[in-house]
Design a protein around this motif. Structure first.
Motif, PDB file in Angstrom:
ATOM      1  N   HIS A 819       8.145  -7.791 -29.434  1.00  0.00           N
ATOM      2  CA  HIS A 819       9.127  -7.890 -29.360  1.00  0.00           C
ATOM      3  C   HIS A 819       9.086  -7.509 -27.688  1.00  0.00           C
ATOM      4  CE1 HIS A 819      10.502  -8.934 -33.538  1.00  0.00           C
ATOM      5  NE2 HIS A 819       9.988  -7.357 -33.404  1.00  0.00           N
ATOM      6  N   ASN A 820       8.096  -6.605 -27.269  1.00  0.00           N
ATOM      7  CA  ASN A 820       8.459  -6.463 -26.251  1.00  0.00           C
ATOM      8  C   ASN A 820       9.658  -5.286 -26.016  1.00  0.00           C
ATOM      9  OD1 ASN A 820       7.161  -8.908 -23.760  1.00  0.00           O
ATOM     10  ND2 ASN A 820       6.442  -7.557 -25.206  1.00  0.00           N
ATOM     11  N   ALA A 821       9.891  -4.065 -26.865  1.00  0.00           N
ATOM     12  CA  ALA A 821      11.231  -3.876 -27.021  1.00  0.00           C
ATOM     13  C   ALA A 821      10.929  -2.527 -27.884  1.00  0.00           C
ATOM     14  CB  ALA A 821      12.190  -4.536 -27.766  1.00  0.00           C
ATOM     15  N   LYS A 822      10.280  -2.031 -28.616  1.00  0.00           N
ATOM     16  CA  LYS A 822       9.944  -1.184 -29.599  1.00  0.00           C
ATOM     17  C   LYS A 822       8.622  -0.183 -28.595  1.00  0.00           C
ATOM     18  CE  LYS A 822      10.603  -3.029 -34.346  1.00  0.00           C
ATOM     19  NZ  LYS A 822       9.568  -3.161 -35.307  1.00  0.00           N
ATOM     20  N   ILE A 823       9.891   0.794 -28.744  1.00  0.00           N
ATOM     21  CA  ILE A 823       8.623   2.091 -27.299  1.00  0.00           C
ATOM     22  C   ILE A 823       7.929   2.492 -28.245  1.00  0.00           C
ATOM     23  CG2 ILE A 823       9.043   3.767 -25.743  1.00  0.00           C
ATOM     24  CD1 ILE A 823      12.219   2.805 -25.439  1.00  0.00           C
ATOM     25  N   ASP A 824       6.571   2.875 -27.882  1.00  0.00           N
ATOM     26  CA  ASP A 824       5.841   3.894 -27.925  1.00  0.00           C
ATOM     27  C   ASP A 824       5.755   5.221 -28.089  1.00  0.00           C
ATOM     28  OD1 ASP A 824       3.432   5.026 -29.062  1.00  0.00           O
ATOM     29  OD2 ASP A 824       1.745   3.785 -28.268  1.00  0.00           O
ATOM     30  N   ARG A 825       7.081   5.838 -28.449  1.00  0.00           N
ATOM     31  CA  ARG A 825       7.761   7.326 -27.930  1.00  0.00           C
ATOM     32  C   ARG A 825       6.735   8.503 -28.658  1.00  0.00           C
ATOM     33  NH1 ARG A 825      11.684   5.481 -31.079  1.00  0.00           N
ATOM     34  NH2 ARG A 825      13.694   4.678 -30.181  1.00  0.00           N
ATOM     35  N   ALA A 826       4.995   8.117 -29.260  1.00  0.00           N
ATOM     36  CA  ALA A 826       4.485   9.600 -29.216  1.00  0.00           C
ATOM     37  C   ALA A 826       3.422   9.047 -28.359  1.00  0.00           C
ATOM     38  CB  ALA A 826       3.465   8.655 -30.692  1.00  0.00           C
ATOM     39  N   ALA A 827       3.758   7.733 -26.958  1.00  0.00           N
ATOM     40  CA  ALA A 827       2.978   8.102 -26.126  1.00  0.00           C
ATOM     41  C   ALA A 827       3.144   8.966 -24.841  1.00  0.00           C
ATOM     42  CB  ALA A 827       1.908   6.521 -25.781  1.00  0.00           C
ATOM     43  N   VAL A 828       4.219   8.520 -25.114  1.00  0.00           N
ATOM     44  CA  VAL A 828       5.811   8.536 -24.281  1.00  0.00           C
ATOM     45  C   VAL A 828       5.873   9.940 -24.687  1.00  0.00           C
ATOM     46  CG1 VAL A 828       7.391   8.876 -23.047  1.00  0.00           C
ATOM     47  CG2 VAL A 828       6.888   6.226 -23.544  1.00  0.00           C
ATOM     48  N   ALA A 829       5.701  10.658 -25.223  1.00  0.00           N
ATOM     49  CA  ALA A 829       5.598  12.239 -25.628  1.00  0.00           C
ATOM     50  C   ALA A 829       4.147  12.859 -25.326  1.00  0.00           C
ATOM     51  CB  ALA A 829       5.971  12.537 -27.233  1.00  0.00           C
ATOM     52  N   ALA A 830       3.296  12.058 -26.141  1.00  0.00           N
ATOM     53  CA  ALA A 830       1.990  13.260 -24.607  1.00  0.00           C
ATOM     54  C   ALA A 830       2.263  13.019 -23.807  1.00  0.00           C
ATOM     55  CB  ALA A 830       0.257  11.930 -25.408  1.00  0.00           C
ATOM     56  N   TRP A 831       2.929  11.551 -22.867  1.00  0.00           N
ATOM     57  CA  TRP A 831       2.065  11.730 -21.343  1.00  0.00           C
ATOM     58  C   TRP A 831       3.031  12.912 -20.673  1.00  0.00           C
ATOM     59  CZ3 TRP A 831       6.405  11.236 -17.916  1.00  0.00           C
ATOM     60  CH2 TRP A 831       5.545  10.382 -16.818  1.00  0.00           C
ATOM     61  N   ALA A 832       4.220  12.332 -21.381  1.00  0.00           N
ATOM     62  CA  ALA A 832       5.276  14.004 -20.880  1.00  0.00           C
ATOM     63  C   ALA A 832       4.782  15.319 -20.573  1.00  0.00           C
ATOM     64  CB  ALA A 832       6.211  13.748 -21.251  1.00  0.00           C
ATOM     65  N   ALA A 833       3.818  15.206 -22.062  1.00  0.00           N
ATOM     66  CA  ALA A 833       3.774  17.061 -22.617  1.00  0.00           C
ATOM     67  C   ALA A 833       2.523  17.144 -21.133  1.00  0.00           C
ATOM     68  CB  ALA A 833       2.860  17.118 -24.255  1.00  0.00           C
ATOM     69  N   ALA A 834       1.754  15.839 -21.156  1.00  0.00           N
ATOM     70  CA  ALA A 834       0.542  16.654 -20.083  1.00  0.00           C
ATOM     71  C   ALA A 834       1.222  16.704 -18.489  1.00  0.00           C
ATOM     72  CB  ALA A 834      -0.478  15.358 -19.674  1.00  0.00           C
ATOM     73  N   ALA A 835       2.441  15.881 -18.258  1.00  0.00           N
ATOM     74  CA  ALA A 835       3.028  16.384 -16.765  1.00  0.00           C
ATOM     75  C   ALA A 835       3.619  17.446 -16.664  1.00  0.00           C
ATOM     76  CB  ALA A 835       3.279  14.744 -17.008  1.00  0.00           C
ATOM     77  N   LEU A 836       4.247  18.125 -18.052  1.00  0.00           N
ATOM     78  CA  LEU A 836       4.794  19.759 -17.734  1.00  0.00           C
ATOM     79  C   LEU A 836       4.126  20.771 -17.809  1.00  0.00           C
ATOM     80  CD1 LEU A 836       7.844  18.408 -19.873  1.00  0.00           C
ATOM     81  CD2 LEU A 836       8.324  18.806 -17.125  1.00  0.00           C
ATOM     82  N   SER A 837       2.802  20.110 -18.299  1.00  0.00           N
ATOM     83  CA  SER A 837       2.239  21.377 -18.715  1.00  0.00           C
ATOM     84  C   SER A 837       0.682  21.272 -17.024  1.00  0.00           C
ATOM     85  CB  SER A 837       0.805  20.951 -19.630  1.00  0.00           C
ATOM     86  OG  SER A 837       0.008  20.102 -19.087  1.00  0.00           O
ATOM     87  N   GLY A 838       0.993  20.908 -16.483  1.00  0.00           N
ATOM     88  CA  GLY A 838       0.171  20.844 -14.886  1.00  0.00           C
ATOM     89  C   GLY A 838      -0.440  19.757 -14.607  1.00  0.00           C
ATOM     90  N   GLY A 839      -0.404  19.037 -15.425  1.00  0.00           N
ATOM     91  CA  GLY A 839      -1.505  17.957 -15.220  1.00  0.00           C
ATOM     92  C   GLY A 839      -0.746  16.973 -13.915  1.00  0.00           C
ATOM     93  N   LYS A 840      -1.861  15.873 -13.756  1.00  0.00           N
ATOM     94  CA  LYS A 840      -0.804  14.828 -12.651  1.00  0.00           C
ATOM     95  C   LYS A 840       0.223  13.870 -13.341  1.00  0.00           C
ATOM     96  CE  LYS A 840      -3.174  11.358  -9.739  1.00  0.00           C
ATOM     97  NZ  LYS A 840      -4.203  10.535 -10.147  1.00  0.00           N
ATOM     98  N   VAL A 841       0.532  13.668 -12.744  1.00  0.00           N
ATOM     99  CA  VAL A 841       2.278  12.288 -13.348  1.00  0.00           C
ATOM    100  C   VAL A 841       1.178  11.318 -13.491  1.00  0.00           C
ATOM    101  CG1 VAL A 841       4.109  11.885 -13.168  1.00  0.00           C
ATOM    102  CG2 VAL A 841       3.786  14.350 -12.997  1.00  0.00           C
ATOM    103  N   GLY A 842      -0.003  11.003 -14.035  1.00  0.00           N
ATOM    104  CA  GLY A 842      -0.371   9.635 -13.890  1.00  0.00           C
ATOM    105  C   GLY A 842       0.145   8.209 -14.209  1.00  0.00           C
ATOM    106  N   SER A 843      -0.296   7.564 -14.434  1.00  0.00           N
ATOM    107  CA  SER A 843       0.238   6.503 -15.631  1.00  0.00           C
ATOM    108  C   SER A 843       0.267   6.075 -16.810  1.00  0.00           C
ATOM    109  CB  SER A 843      -1.171   4.601 -14.430  1.00  0.00           C
ATOM    110  OG  SER A 843      -1.693   4.925 -15.158  1.00  0.00           O
ATOM    111  N   LEU A 844       1.971   5.687 -17.247  1.00  0.00           N
ATOM    112  CA  LEU A 844       2.154   5.689 -18.535  1.00  0.00           C
ATOM    113  C   LEU A 844       1.546   4.776 -19.250  1.00  0.00           C
ATOM    114  CD1 LEU A 844       2.926   8.070 -20.825  1.00  0.00           C
ATOM    115  CD2 LEU A 844       5.409   6.299 -20.294  1.00  0.00           C
TER     116      LEU A 844
END
Length: 844
Positions: A819-844
Motif C-alpha cells: 500500500h506504500n502507507a503502513k509505516i514500519d514504526r519499529a524501524a523508525v523507533a530503533a532509528w530514533a533511539a540510536a540518533a538520540l543516544s548520540g549516534g549519527k543521524v543516518g538514513s532511515l
C-alpha cells in the motif's frame, strides 16, 4: 561396543532439574536393561506425554516440555538404550528392536492412557511403531522434523549420504562429536555454550557415541536394508491415524529433514495441524518455543468447537460468469501501451476451457497453483480457472521482493506455478517449487531454459468435460499478507468465505452490474468478475502504489466509464499531487464516479476532503479491514469529519453480520468486551473472515481467542455510538509515564502541518517511561535526515496532545510495499533511539 550401566546425568546441566531423572530397569529386555528417563512424576495424570528423542540427542531435548507441563500432565522423556544416560548394551539395536524397547519400557512403567506421543528425528518412527501397538491408549501424536519414508524420485538427504560414505561414518559420528556439533550449526539462533554442553554431556567418549553412528547406519537407503521392512510398516500404519489428532512442528532450515519430508507426512496425515518455522533447524525445539505450542495444542484437544458464524450459501461461479445479461458487458480491461478488453461471455468461455485444460494436463482438484501474473486478463483467467476446477490459488505479492517471495513460495509449496516468462525465469533461478506453466506460448529454446512445456493458450479445451462445482468448505486460496506488520503469512480462505466476502462488499456499497470499477490495488480488482462488473487496473507499477498519477487513474476511469475507484491513501496522495495535469475530459470522468474507497492504512480527514473535491459527486469511504477479514467496518468522509471524542481515527460502524470486541491491554486472551472507551486489541468475528494461517497452527490458535474470532493486532476502542476507532498496531503502543499512547491520532495531527506528507510517532526509552518522538516525512526530499527546525518543532508540539521530546525530518519513511502507507514504526523507533543516544543521524 562394550556394555556400561545406566547412570544419572551430572548436576548443573542448563535447564535440567535433577529431580526429573530416574533409572528404570526393564526385566523383560535381554535379562534386564536399564533406561534413564525424565519423569515429572505426576500421580494419576489426566494425560501423559511420552517424549521420544532422535539422533544425535537425548531426553535433554525435552526439558522445556517437562518444565511447561501443567500440574495434571505427566511427562516421560526416554533415553534410548545406548543413547543419553541409558545403559550401553554393546549391541546394534535396529528400528524394530527399538520399538520393542519402548513398548517394554512403557509396560514396565505402567503408563496408561490417555497418551500423546511427542517425537523427533528417529524418535518419530520409533514412537509411531509404539502408537500402532497401543492405539487404545493414544489421544494424539506430535512429530518434529522426522520421516517415515524417502519420497519417490528424491535422493536421501545430502548430509546423510555424505556421512554414510565409506570411511566417514565412524569419524563423523563416533570418533568425534562432529555430527552433534553439525546439528547445532543448523540452529537459528545458535545454542549457547551451556546448552551445547547439555547435549554433549552423555557423549564424552567414542564408546558412548557408538549408537549415534548406528542410528545413521540404520537409515534404509534401499529396499534391501535390514530396517526397510520395519520402516515401511510404520509408514503404512499412518493410514490408521485418520481419526487421531496430529501436530507437525517443523524447522524448515533442517539440512536433514527438509520440507520434502514435511510434505510427505502431510500427504499421509492430511488432517494434521502444522506449524512450520522457516528459520528453525534440526533441533527445532531449541530454536523456537515448541513446548508452548505443544501445550497449547494438547489443551485444545478437549476444547469445545469454535463458535464460528456459519455460511449456508455459495453462489455458483460458473453461473455468475455465464449470466446472459452481462455476456456483452466488458469484464476486464487492460491499460498500458496496448489497450485490451474482454467481455463476460468470451471470458466465461475462456475460463471454462482453461479449467478443463488444467485438469487434462495434470492439475488436480486440491492442488496448489501459484499465480505469478501481473494484473491482466490472463491473471483473471488463471485465477478463475483454478477456482472452477477446485485448485487452490496461491497469491504472493511481488512487493515482497525476491527474498520475501521465495520465503512465501517455500511456505506455500505450490504444486504448479502459472506465470509470465519473466516470473518463470525468476522461479527457475530462485528454486521456487511448482511445475511451471506459461501464460503465453514458448519457443523450444524458452521451454528448455524455463523448464516449461505447457502454456495456457495451448491447453484450452473445448471438450464438454464436466467440472465439479466447488463446495462451501473447499479450500480456495492462500493469500499472503503484505509483511508490513511482521513476516508475511499465508492466509487460508475457503470458497464459502471468499463468496461471503464478495457479497459483503457488494451489499456494503450497493454494487450492481451497472457499476464499473477502477482499482489501483490489484487484488481488489480480482473481485470484479465475480461481482459481474467491469474492472480495470490503471497503468501503474502495482508494487509502488504511491507512483499512481492522476492522469493514469483518469485514463482508466475514462476507458471504463468508471462509477467506483479504489486506491490506497499513498496512491491518492500522489493523485492529488499530480491533479493539475488532468484534462477536462478527465475531470468529467471523475465527476461520474459515485464511490471512492481508500484503505490499507489510516486515512487522515484532510486527505478525504481533498479527494472529495476531486470527485465532486462521489461518496468517499474508508473501509477498515485486513487480509484476514475485509471489510469489517466503513465510514464516509463527512462522518469522519463529524466524529469526535475518540482516540485515533474513526473507521465507522461494523458491517451487518460483523461483530467487533476489544481485548483490554492487560486482559487474558479470551477476555473481550464491547464497553465504550476501553482501549485494547480489536477482535472481530465474521462469516467472511479467514479460516486460518497456512502451516502456522500456533499463530492461528493465538489469533483465534476466543475460538472463532480473529485478533487483528490493531489497537483501538468502541465509542458510545458503537463506532470503532483505530489507534495503530498493538506492538506500536507507546508505554508512556502517563499511560499507553496510540500513535495514529498524533500522526494525523502532524500530517496536517504544511510541508509534511507523512508522520510517525514512536516511543523511545524503557517500558513505562517511554518518551514520544515524531519523525516527519517532508516535501524537501533531497535533504538528509536531520533534527527539525525550531519553527517546525514548535508547530509539531503545538499540533499534538502529547509532549514530544524530539522532532526529526526525513526524506522518506519506511512503508510497506503493498500500500506504500503502513509505516514500519519499529524501524523508525530503533532509528530514533540510536540518533538520540548520540549516534549519527543516518538514513532511515
Amino acid at each position: 561396543m562394550t556394555s556400561e550401566p545406566a547412570r544419572l546425568p551430572p548436576a548443573g546441566l542448563d535447564g535440567l532439574d535433577p529431580s526429573w531423572s530416574r533409572l528404570v530397569t526393564v526385566d523383560s529386555l535381554d535379562n534386564g536393561r536399564t533406561f534413564h528417563v525424565l519423569d515429572n512424576g505426576v500421580a494419576d495424570p489426566a494425560l501423559t506425554l511420552l517424549c521420544v528423542h532422535g539422533n544425535p540427542s537425548w531426553s535433554y531435548l525435552w526439558r522445556h516440555v517437562v518444565a511447561a507441563a501443567p500440574a495434571d500432565v505427566r511427562v516421560v522423556a526416554v533415553d534410548h538404550l545406548d543413547m543419553g544416560f541409558s545403559e550401553r548394551t554393546g549391541e546394534f539395536r535396529r528400528l524394530a528392536t527399538r520399538i520393542d524397547d519402548l513398548a517394554a519400557l512403557t509396560d514396565a512403567m505402567g503408563i496408561a492412557g490417555p497418551v500423546v506421543t511427542v517425537a523427533h528425528d528417529w524418535g518419530g518412527p520409533i514412537s509411531l511403531g509404539w502408537v500402532a501397538r497401543n492405539r487404545d491408549l493414544v489421544k494424539g501424536v506430535v512429530l518434529l522434523n522426522t520421516a517415515v519414508h524417502q519420497p519417490e524420485g528424491s535422493p536421501a538427504p545430502r548430509v546423510i549420504r555424505a556421512v554414510r560414505t565409506r570411511g566417514v561414518l565412524g569419524r563423523a559420528t563416533v570418533d568425534t562429536t562432529a555430527f552433534i556439533r553439525g546439528a547445532f550449526e543448523m540452529s537459528d539462533p545458535k545454542p549457547t555454550q551451556e546448552v551445547r554442553a547439555g547435549f554433549l554431556a552423555p557423549y564424552g567418549s567414542a564408546e558412548r557415541r557408538k549408537a549415534i553412528g548406528q542410528f545413521v547406519e540404520d537409515i534404509p537407503l534401499d529396499p534391501s536394508h535390514p530396517s526397510a521392512t520395519a520402516l515401511d510398516a510404520v509408514a503404512d500404519s499412518l493410514t490408521e491415524l485418520a481419526d487421531t489428532p496430529t501436530l507437525l512442528i517443523w524447522g524448515a532450515n533442517d539440512k536433514v529433514f527438509s520440507d520434502l519430508y514435511l510434505h510427505d507426512l502431510e500427504d499421509r496425515l492430511p488432517h494434521a495441524d502444522v506449524h512450520r518455522h522457516p528459520k528453525a533447524g534440526h533441533f527445532v525445539s531449541e530454536d523456537v518455543d515448541a513446548a508452548g505450542t505443544i501445550m497449547d495444542w494438547v489443551g485444545s484437544l478437549d476444547a469445545p468447537p469454535a463458535d464460528e458464524l456459519q455460511i449456508d450459501h455459495l453462489d455458483s461461479l460458473a453461473d455468475s460468469l455465464a449470466e446472459p445479461s452481462i455476456a456483452e458487458l466488458a469484464a476486464v480491461m487492460e491499460m498500458g501501451e496496448s489497450f485490451d478488453s474482454i467481455d463476460f461471455g468470451p471470458l466465461a468461455d475462456r475460463i471454462e476451457q482453461t479449467a478443463r485444460g488444467l485438469l487434462a494436463t495434470g492439475v488436480a482438484p486440491g492442488d496448489r497453483v501459484a499465480l505469478m501474473v501481473p494484473p491482466s486478463i490472463d491473471l483473471v483467467v488463471a485465477l478463475y480457472a483454478c477456482w472452477r476446477m477446485r485448485a487452490v490459488a496461491v497469491l504472493v505479492d511481488s512487493g515482497l521482493g525476491p527474498k520475501g517471495m521465495s520465503a512465501a513460495m517455500r511456505s506455500a509449496a505450490p504444486d504448479h506455478l502459472i506465470g509470465i516468462p519473466k516470473a518463470l525465469a525468476a522461479a527457475r533461478a530462485l528454486g521456487w517449487p511448482g511445475r511451471p506453466i506459461s501464460t503465453v506460448p514458448l519457443s523450444k529454446v524458452q521451454q528448455r531454459v524455463l523448464g516449461s512445456s505447457v502454456d495456457l493458450p495451448s491447453i484450452r479445451s473445448e471438450l464438454a468435460t464436466p467440472l465439479p462445482e466447488p463446495t462451501i468448505d473447499d479450500p480456495a486460496a492462500v493469500v499472503f499478507t503484505s509483511g508490513s506488520t511482521g513476516p508475511s503469512k499465508g492466509v487460508l480462505y475457503t470458497h464459502g468465505r471468499i463468496d461471503a466476502q464478495k457479497r459483503a462488499i457488494m451489499e456494503l456499497f450497493d454494487i450492481t452490474s451497472d457499476d464499473r470499477l477502477v482499482a489501483a490495488f490489484a487484488p481488489f480488482a480480482l473481485y470484479g468478475p465475480a461481482m459481474g462488473i467491469t474492472s480495470v487496473v490503471p497503468d501503474m507499477d502495482v508494487t509502488a502504489p504511491a507512483t499512481l498519477t492522476a492522469v493514469a487513474l483518469a485514463d482508466a476511469a475514462v476507458a471504463a466509464d468508471a462509477t467506483m475507484v479504489f486506491a490506497s491513501p499513498s496512491a491518492l496522495t500522489n493523485v492529488l499531487r499530480t491533479k493539475d495535469e488532468l484534462s477536462a475530459s478527465h475531470r468529467l470522468a471523475f465527476a461520474d464516479v459515485r464511490l471512492v474507497m481508500s484503505a490499507g492504512a489510516p486515512v487522515r480527514p484532510s486527505l478525504l476532503h481533498e479527494v472529495g473535491e476531486l470527485f465532486p459527486n462521489a461518496k468517499v469511504h474508508t473501509p477498515y479491514g485486513m487480509t484476514e477479514a475485509l471489510p469489517v467496518a466503513s465510514i464516509e468522509r463527512h462522518d469522519v469529519a463529524a466524529a469526535t471524542g475518540g482516540d485515533g481515527v474513526c473507521v465507522g460502524q461494523p458491517l451487518a453480520g460483523v461483530e467487533v470486541r476489544i481485548r483490554p491491554l492487560d486482559a487474558d486472551p479470551g477476555d473481550i468486551v464491547d464497553t465504550p472507551g476501553v482501549i485494547g486489541e480489536v477482535v472481530v468475528r465474521a462469516a467472511h473472515a479467514r479460516n486460518g494461517y497456512d502451516r502456522l497452527w500456533h499463530t492461528t490458535h493465538k489469533a483465534s481467542q476466543p475460538a472463532g474470532w480473529h485478533a487483528t493486532g490493531d489497537v483501538g476502542h468502541l465509542d458510545p455510538e458503537g463506532r470503532l476507532w483505530i489507534g495503530g498496531r498493538l506492538g506500536h503502543v507507546i508505554d508512556a509515564p502517563s499511560g499507553p499512547v496510540t500513535p495514529v491520532a498524533p500522526e494525523q495531527q502532524l500530517e496536517d502541518l504544511p510541508g509534511v506528507t507523512m508522520a510517525a510517532v514512536v516511543g523511545v526509552g524503557p517500558t513505562g517511561v517511554q518518551q514520544l518522538v515524531a519523525v516527519l516525512q517532508v516535501d524537501d526530499a533531497d535533504k538528509a535526515p536531520r533534527l527539525a527546525s525550531i519553527e517546525r518543532i514548535d508547530a509539531a508540539r503545538a499540533a499534538v496532545d502529547h509532549d514530544l521530546v524530539a522532532v526529526f525530518e526525513v526524506p522518506k519513511l519506511p512503508v510497506d510495499q503493498r500500500h506504500n502507507a503502513k509505516i514500519d514504526r519499529a524501524a523508525v523507533a530503533a532509528w530514533a533511539a540510536a540518533a538520540l543516544s548520540g549516534g549519527k543521524v543516518g538514513s532511515l
